[in-house]
Write a protein that holds these residues in place. Structure first.
Motif, PDB file in Angstrom:
ATOM      1  N   SER A  70       0.109   6.445  -6.082  1.00 35.22           N
ATOM      2  CA  SER A  70      -0.624   7.482  -5.484  1.00 35.22           C
ATOM      3  C   SER A  70      -0.814   7.283  -3.768  1.00 35.22           C
ATOM      4  O   SER A  70      -1.158   6.016  -3.512  1.00 35.22           O
ATOM      5  CB  SER A  70      -1.927   8.060  -6.156  1.00 35.22           C
ATOM      6  N   ASP A  82      -2.421   6.011  -0.701  1.00 34.59           N
ATOM      7  CA  ASP A  82      -3.807   5.079  -0.226  1.00 34.59           C
ATOM      8  C   ASP A  82      -4.119   4.115  -1.400  1.00 34.59           C
ATOM      9  O   ASP A  82      -5.332   3.746  -1.614  1.00 34.59           O
ATOM     10  CB  ASP A  82      -4.979   6.096   0.125  1.00 34.59           C
ATOM     11  N   SER A  83      -3.133   4.070  -2.478  1.00 32.25           N
ATOM     12  CA  SER A  83      -3.362   3.095  -3.338  1.00 32.25           C
ATOM     13  C   SER A  83      -2.718   1.672  -3.279  1.00 32.25           C
ATOM     14  O   SER A  83      -1.824   1.505  -2.450  1.00 32.25           O
ATOM     15  CB  SER A  83      -2.967   3.490  -4.810  1.00 32.25           C
ATOM     16  N   LEU A  84      -3.414   0.507  -3.657  1.00 31.62           N
ATOM     17  CA  LEU A  84      -2.901  -0.786  -3.351  1.00 31.62           C
ATOM     18  C   LEU A  84      -2.226  -1.323  -4.336  1.00 31.62           C
ATOM     19  O   LEU A  84      -2.618  -0.848  -5.708  1.00 31.62           O
ATOM     20  CB  LEU A  84      -4.028  -1.891  -2.995  1.00 31.62           C
ATOM     21  N   HIS A  85      -1.094  -2.088  -4.380  1.00 29.85           N
ATOM     22  CA  HIS A  85      -0.518  -2.559  -5.754  1.00 29.85           C
ATOM     23  C   HIS A  85       0.020  -3.932  -5.358  1.00 29.85           C
ATOM     24  O   HIS A  85       0.332  -4.319  -4.286  1.00 29.85           O
ATOM     25  CB  HIS A  85       0.696  -1.479  -5.932  1.00 29.85           C
ATOM     26  N   SER A  86       0.185  -4.724  -6.629  1.00 32.16           N
ATOM     27  CA  SER A  86       0.880  -5.966  -6.553  1.00 32.16           C
ATOM     28  C   SER A  86       2.136  -5.823  -7.380  1.00 32.16           C
ATOM     29  O   SER A  86       1.977  -5.738  -8.533  1.00 32.16           O
ATOM     30  CB  SER A  86      -0.060  -7.257  -7.121  1.00 32.16           C
ATOM     31  N   ARG A  93       0.883  -1.172  -0.011  1.00 29.32           N
ATOM     32  CA  ARG A  93      -0.119   0.127  -0.290  1.00 29.32           C
ATOM     33  C   ARG A  93       0.910   1.246  -0.093  1.00 29.32           C
ATOM     34  O   ARG A  93       1.816   1.351   0.733  1.00 29.32           O
ATOM     35  CB  ARG A  93      -0.830  -0.047   1.288  1.00 29.32           C
ATOM     36  N   GLN A 145       1.707   4.300 -11.281  1.00 36.37           N
ATOM     37  CA  GLN A 145       1.454   5.536 -10.317  1.00 36.37           C
ATOM     38  C   GLN A 145       1.351   5.313  -8.967  1.00 36.37           C
ATOM     39  O   GLN A 145       0.198   4.519  -8.451  1.00 36.37           O
ATOM     40  CB  GLN A 145       0.079   6.104 -10.965  1.00 36.37           C
TER      41      GLN A 145
END
Lengths: 224, 180, 201, 574
Positions: free
Chosen positions: C176, C178-182, C157, C174
């Motif tokens: 930003s 509070d964005s979640l990523h794998s 996160r 990107q």
């Protein structure tokens, strides 16, 4: 194992120690055993940085192969990627472990290295490890110099280099090759006597490290 | 060397799987070739690859023959009866731990298997602990033979050994630094 | 140390305080205690002068009391040993910061270091960097692969608006707030270390 | 353009190519969360990197597009993006959008924009959509230029030819006007009502099945997503049952205990069973009496908000042969055969045909998908003071805790049932009871108006689940008090507090008498609000929600809004 024993010849080493053809698989197996020994041994073992260099080349080559692949989403790409991460972990962890040992006593490592060179034994440190040890030793002594020793009266300006005493460290050792023969351990009954032990294959022992130090270096014993 | 690294090394051992995909080109890994795969035809691959393929729904893991309730019961009884440590397949604990965690549906009676493996570990751990105390208490010999000890058991025992050694050092230090 | 000793003051109590200061702060590195270190080596100097005076008397054949020569020397060594232990413990923590934060020390840590320590950190940092640069072809970052790899991808996160980030196989992401990523584990190990990303289940 | 089937090829394999980064824009609702869990499971299986951005309104979608205009990525919009034109929201030109949204109807420009925007719809609903064909709604721009070229290059034309041209242009202009008027009526009918189609998570489960990657977990997520659509009153019981019978059938029996080949005694694998369930919210985590008292069915049947309420309840219980003691005890404490007996009696009384999915895991008790759906929804939508992503994460962890065996997770789940879910039901009941007892619901020409005076718990008032359930409960309770109240819609207004004080949240529900053809809960409230917003002098209305029948209104404009709405409903101005 469905692994075909196709010994894909890899590189002829000009270095005499590796005259027979060595497959990457063989290098990796030796690296894993060496890494395990380094982790379990109380002191620095002879350097095996050439194994690390070979494997880093392998990783580089494989990464370029994967880069060229168009369809990155097949299973084989993921399997290759995980393997590269695993090999990357072994090599980095091995090097980190050795750096840790050098940093804990750089002067001792340098002296040991020189002693082994005089005795014609295999190198304790690689060239870059030696350079690292010297630079680190300098940085460390600068620090002590500027914070403590500088303010000491003349007689106290010199600090004796602590010697690593590994003789009383016990290790778990497993005999991996056949005719290892006997090993001598200090006899606690009578202090200048020795007890002779027979090292059968596949046997495991809780034993002082110094007694099996040479066997570990020769690759006949695997530390646990 | 710790449990995490033991599990990592155990990942290299081979295990049988039944792939659900077919691929006639083997995968030329640095650690050797695996495959080619034929859907439904069992083949042996390293445990780490098996778990990777399991997560992608590409295969079913065939539990090793020792990972079966009756077999484990036999091991447990032989462990209870014998003085020393019984011979176990390599990475016995790490492999069973990994399969119970990542290939749960492929293990028959996974719960029973899990508790039996735990019992075997506890039984051996008790033996190792008592022999270690005995060893440290005596001063006749500085050697003990304990065949069949597993890598993971040695690595956990080493921590206690190291602690004892430091204790010795502290005690010696105390004597040396006591004022004249 | 009962209060009785306090006014007489043990010869090495300042040195002991130095060591205790480190023991009481196992996690946070306390600021470098220049004052206490100064008091320690002044105490050593004081003891040294006293011994020197006794030696003068001996050379000059004058009546002297040499009973304290040896104890003062032992005290001097002991104080020096405590000072070395203090600097050594701080040195080990500084080394661990290099492995935790990479080349850039956070301000909070940097302010706690004295100049010699900052210089040590820089020398150690460049020594390590030089060593890493001639590993393999293009060098290896030993801070990566810090643990046995569990999976290729990690779920993270973004805790701040980090902006554009390119993964190793070239996809633009990107990051930003509070964005979640794998993302591939390798790519974000450093960002996790610097607190830009947080591992999430 | 619309993708009707073969989602694996048309959708998944496109994003799998990995040339563009994958960005999921997810609305914060349970169906969207479950869809995301399944889709991300597939993406992780194929090692495809992805990002998830949680959104709650069109403005956040617009902001995401604005911040990444040069981005080249695959946007996957889940439960948002279908009902407004994405091109008008400035979707980055080089990016492709896949929309998996249960909101209907699709915006025309999304349907007929065939390059960039792909709408996933299930084949069975194509007839319901009645999408007007292209020519009738979108004019090819090409035919205007034609006229202008003709004029320049023919200066010296005869008088007759010029007269001929003028006549032809006049006819063309007239055709244009007719086409224009027809277009307006077509669009008027097309956009007239809004509704929900089958939940997106069912579509995802079917796609996962196509790739034979269905696991007990993905099946459970779909069960919860499907039940949340029921619990939020988005789909009718008929549609819910039809989905369970048709589209869920291939999976229903896959994870039943006896079907798992190596099923030993009790092991902690997730087993999913399908069976009848009493449509009484949270009864198994509560005592029957409290559950009945806040339930729509029993409250209306016994009118328990009136003084006679208590008498009616005792009378009903006696009639059903259930002792008061039985209902006051915690439901779980009742011995099993007594429990089954009471449930059968109540089921006959409510003559419900409701059935749902149950998850059992090792020794922890059975969990019904509709209770878990309710818990997840309320964690996602409350409290509004919490950031969107924190709520998304806590909804996610409650959903996960329903399928791990850990004790701590089960405690969190039960705590959510007892604290948040039960409180929401009670506040909803209190609002309805107060509205009727203090006759706050006033007829206002073509519609009834409820304007809530008491300030309701500030966290709840902004939650779609609370608004839809409370409004639905209120209109039925209101109609049960007197005959002839079934033909007008109800508009409900709730004052907001905290930093959005001074605003009202407004929603509406269709008259009880509306007949829903092919079991789609169609409502024209959203359309009415849109048309009020277009009227002059413009009111301060914020229609940022993805559901057009929930808007925010400045308190000062309340009276004018009521009048404008009245004119809209009376249909005097179209």
């Amino acid at each position: 194992m469905a692994v075909t024993d196709s010994a894909t010849t890899f590189l002829d080493f000009d270095d005499d120690e590796y005259d027979e053809m060595t497959t990457p698989e063989e290098v990796l197996r030796k690296m894993t055993a060496t890494w395990q020994n380094e982790l379990c041994a109380p002191c620095l073992l002879p350097t095996q940085m050439e194994l690390v260099e070979i494997l880093l080349d392998q990783i580089q080559g494989m990464e370029e192969n994967i880069g060229k692949q168009t369809d990155k989403m097949q299973l084989r790409i993921s399997v290759h990627r995980v393997e590269l991460q695993r090999i990357g972990f072994i090599t980095s962890d091995y090097v980190r472990c050795r750096l840790q040992k050098i940093e804990s006593n750089p002067h001792d490592a340098i002296d040991q290295h020189k002693k082994r060179k005089e005795e014609g034994k295999s190198d304790l440190l690689s060239e870059s490890e030696m350079k690292f040890a010297e630079e680190y030793a300098l940085a460390e002594s600068n620090l002590f110099q500027k914070t403590v020793l500088e303010f000491m009266p003349a007689a106290l300006k010199k600090m004796p280099v602590p010697r690593g005493d590994h003789d009383d460290v016990m290790v778990y050792a497993k005999v991996t090759s056949d005719d290892v023969g006997n090993v001598a351990i200090p006899d606690w009954q009578d202090l200048n006597g020795e007890v002779i032990l027979e090292m059968e294959p596949e046997s495991c022992h809780l034993i002082p490290f110094e007694s099996v130090h040479q066997l570990v270096e020769d690759g006949n014993i695997q530390l646990m | 060397m710790n449990a995490e690294r033991c599990e990592f090394i155990a990942g290299n051992s081979l295990i049988e799987v039944i792939p659900s995909i077919s691929d006639d080109r083997p995968i030329h890994l640095i650690s050797g070739d695996i495959g080619p795969f034929e859907a439904g035809v069992p083949c042996r691959i390293p445990v780490w690859t098996a778990i990777l393929m399991k997560r992608k729904h590409n295969c079913k893991v065939v539990a090793p023959q020792w990972m079966d309730v009756d077999e484990l019961k036999k091991i447990l009884t032989s462990e209870t009866e014998s003085q020393g440590l019984a011979k176990l397949p390599d990475h016995f604990f790490e492999i069973s731990h990994m399969l119970v965690r990542d290939a749960r549906e492929d293990i028959f009676e996974v719960e029973a298997v899990k508790s039996l493996v735990q019992d075997i570990y506890d039984r051996r751990d008790a033996k190792l602990r008592s022999s270690a105390i005995e060893f440290l208490r005596q001063n006749q010999t500085c050697h003990a033979q304990l065949d069949n000890v597993q890598l993971i058991e040695a690595s956990s025992a080493r921590a206690t050994l190291e602690a004892c050694r430091q204790m010795g050092a502290v005690v010696r230090n105390k004597h040396e630094s006591t004022p004249l | 140390m009962s209060s009785g000793d306090q006014n007489r003051g043990g010869v090495a109590d300042k040195a002991l305080q130095l060591v205790l200061e480190m023991k009481r702060n196992p996690d946070v590195l306390p600021p470098y205690n220049t004052e206490l270190v100064r008091q320690c080596y002044q105490k050593i100097d004081e003891l040294f002068q006293k011994n020197a005076a006794v030696v003068e008397k001996i050379r000059a054949g004058l009546p002297h009391d040499s009973t304290l020569l040896q104890p003062r020397l032992a005290a001097m060594c002991h104080i020096r040993r405590c000072m070395m232990a203090y600097v050594n413990e701080r040195k080990n923590r500084i080394r661990s910061f290099r492995w935790k934060y990479g080349g850039a020390l956070p301000a909070s840590v940097r302010n706690a270091l004295c100049d010699a320590e900052i210089q040590f950190f820089n020398e150690y940092s460049s020594t390590l960097a030089r060593f890493q640069s001639n590993l393999g072809e293009g060098g290896v970052n030993l801070l990566l692969h810090s643990a046995p790899p569990k999976s290729l991808f990690v779920q993270v996160r973004a805790l701040e608006d980090y902006g554009e980030f390119e993964t190793s196989d070239g996809t633009q992401v990107q990051l930003s707030k509070d964005s979640l990523h794998s993302l591939p584990r390798q790519d974000c190990e450093m960002l996790i270390r610097q607190g830009v990303l947080e591992l999430v289940h | 353009m619309i993708i009707e089937d073969n989602f694996r090829q048309e959708f998944y394999n496109k994003i799998k190519k990995g040339d563009k980064s994958v960005v999921l824009i997810v609305s914060v609702d349970t169906d969207a969360l479950c869809t995301t869990m399944i889709l991300t499971h597939l993406l992780r299986c194929d090692d495809i990197p992805f990002s998830i951005l949680a959104v709650e309104g069109w403005s956040s979608v617009e902001k995401i597009f604005a911040d990444s205009q040069e981005q080249k990525c695959h946007y996957i919009l889940i439960n948002c993006g279908a009902t407004r034109s994405l091109t008008r929201l400035q979707i980055p030109p080089a990016s492709i959008a896949f929309v998996i949204d249960s909101h209907r109807p699709f915006h025309i420009e999304n349907v007929y924009e065939n390059g960039q925007i792909h709408l996933l719809a299930n084949p069975s609903e194509m007839s319901e959509l009645q999408i007007p064909d292209l020519e009738s709604v979108i004019r090819e721009d090409s035919d205007d230029e034609e006229d202008s070229d003709e004029d320049e290059d023919q200066e010296y034309i005869s008088y007759e030819q010029r007269m001929e041209k003028i006549r032809r242009k006049a006819i063309k202009r007239e055709e244009m006007q007719i086409w224009e008027r027809q277009r307006r009526t077509i669009l008027w009918r097309y956009y007239e009502s809004t509704w929900f189609s089958s939940p997106s998570c069912v579509t995802l489960l079917e796609m996962a099945a196509e790739m034979n990657r269905v696991s007990a977990e993905t099946m459970w997520f779909t069960a919860v997503g499907l039940n949340s659509a029921m619990a939020d009153k988005l789909i009718s019981i008929e549609m819910y049952t039809q989905i369970c019978v048709d589209r869920m059938r291939p999976f229903v029996h896959r994870f039943m205990p006896k079907n798992i080949v190596n099923q030993g005694k009790v092991d902690d694998l997730l087993h999913i069973t399908f069976g009848r369930e009493l449509p009484l919210a949270l009864y198994s985590h509560w005592d029957l009496f409290s559950a009945m008292m806040v339930s729509e069915y029993f409250s209306i049947k016994t009118k328990n908000w009136t003084q006679k309420g208590d008498v009616n309840i005792r009378h009903l219980l006696a009639q059903l042969g259930i002792t008061l003691h039985e209902t006051k005890q915690k439901f779980e404490a009742l011995p099993t055969e007594q429990r089954n007996l009471v449930v059968d009696v109540l089921e006959k009384e409510m003559d419900s045909s409701f059935a749902t999915f149950f998850g059992t895991l090792g020794y922890c008790g059975k969990l019904s998908a509709c209770d878990v759906a309710r818990a997840v929804t309320l964690r996602l939508e409350m409290p509004k003071s919490e950031t969107i992503m924190n709520r998304f994460r806590s909804g996610q962890s409650i959903l996960r805790s329903s399928i791990t065996g850990e004790r701590q997770d089960r405690l969190n789940l039960n705590n959510t049932f007892t604290s948040i879910c039960q409180r929401t039901l009670q506040v909803s009941w209190k609002t309805v009871a107060a509205a009727i007892n203090q006759s706050e619901i006033i007829p206002n020409g073509p519609y009834y108006l409820f304007s809530c005076s008491r300030s309701i718990d500030e966290d709840m008032v902004d939650s779609r689940h609370f608004l839809y359930n409370t409004a639905g409960f209120m209109i039925r309770a209101f109609a049960s008090m007197k005959k002839g109240r079934t033909t007008k819609p109800l508009i409900a207004m709730f004052p907001l507090t905290g930093e959005s004080a001074g605003w009202l949240v407004v929603t509406g529900v269709m008259p009880i008498a509306t007949i829903y053809e092919d079991s789609l809960l169609k409502t024209c409230i959203g359309r009415a609000f849109e048309r009020v917003k277009k009227m002059t002098p413009p009111l301060r209305i914020v229609d940022d929600y993805f559901n057009s029948d929930i808007i925010r209104l400045k308190s000062e404009d309340r009276t004018r809004f009521i009048d404008f709405l009245q004119t809209v409903f009376e249909g005097t101005s179209n």
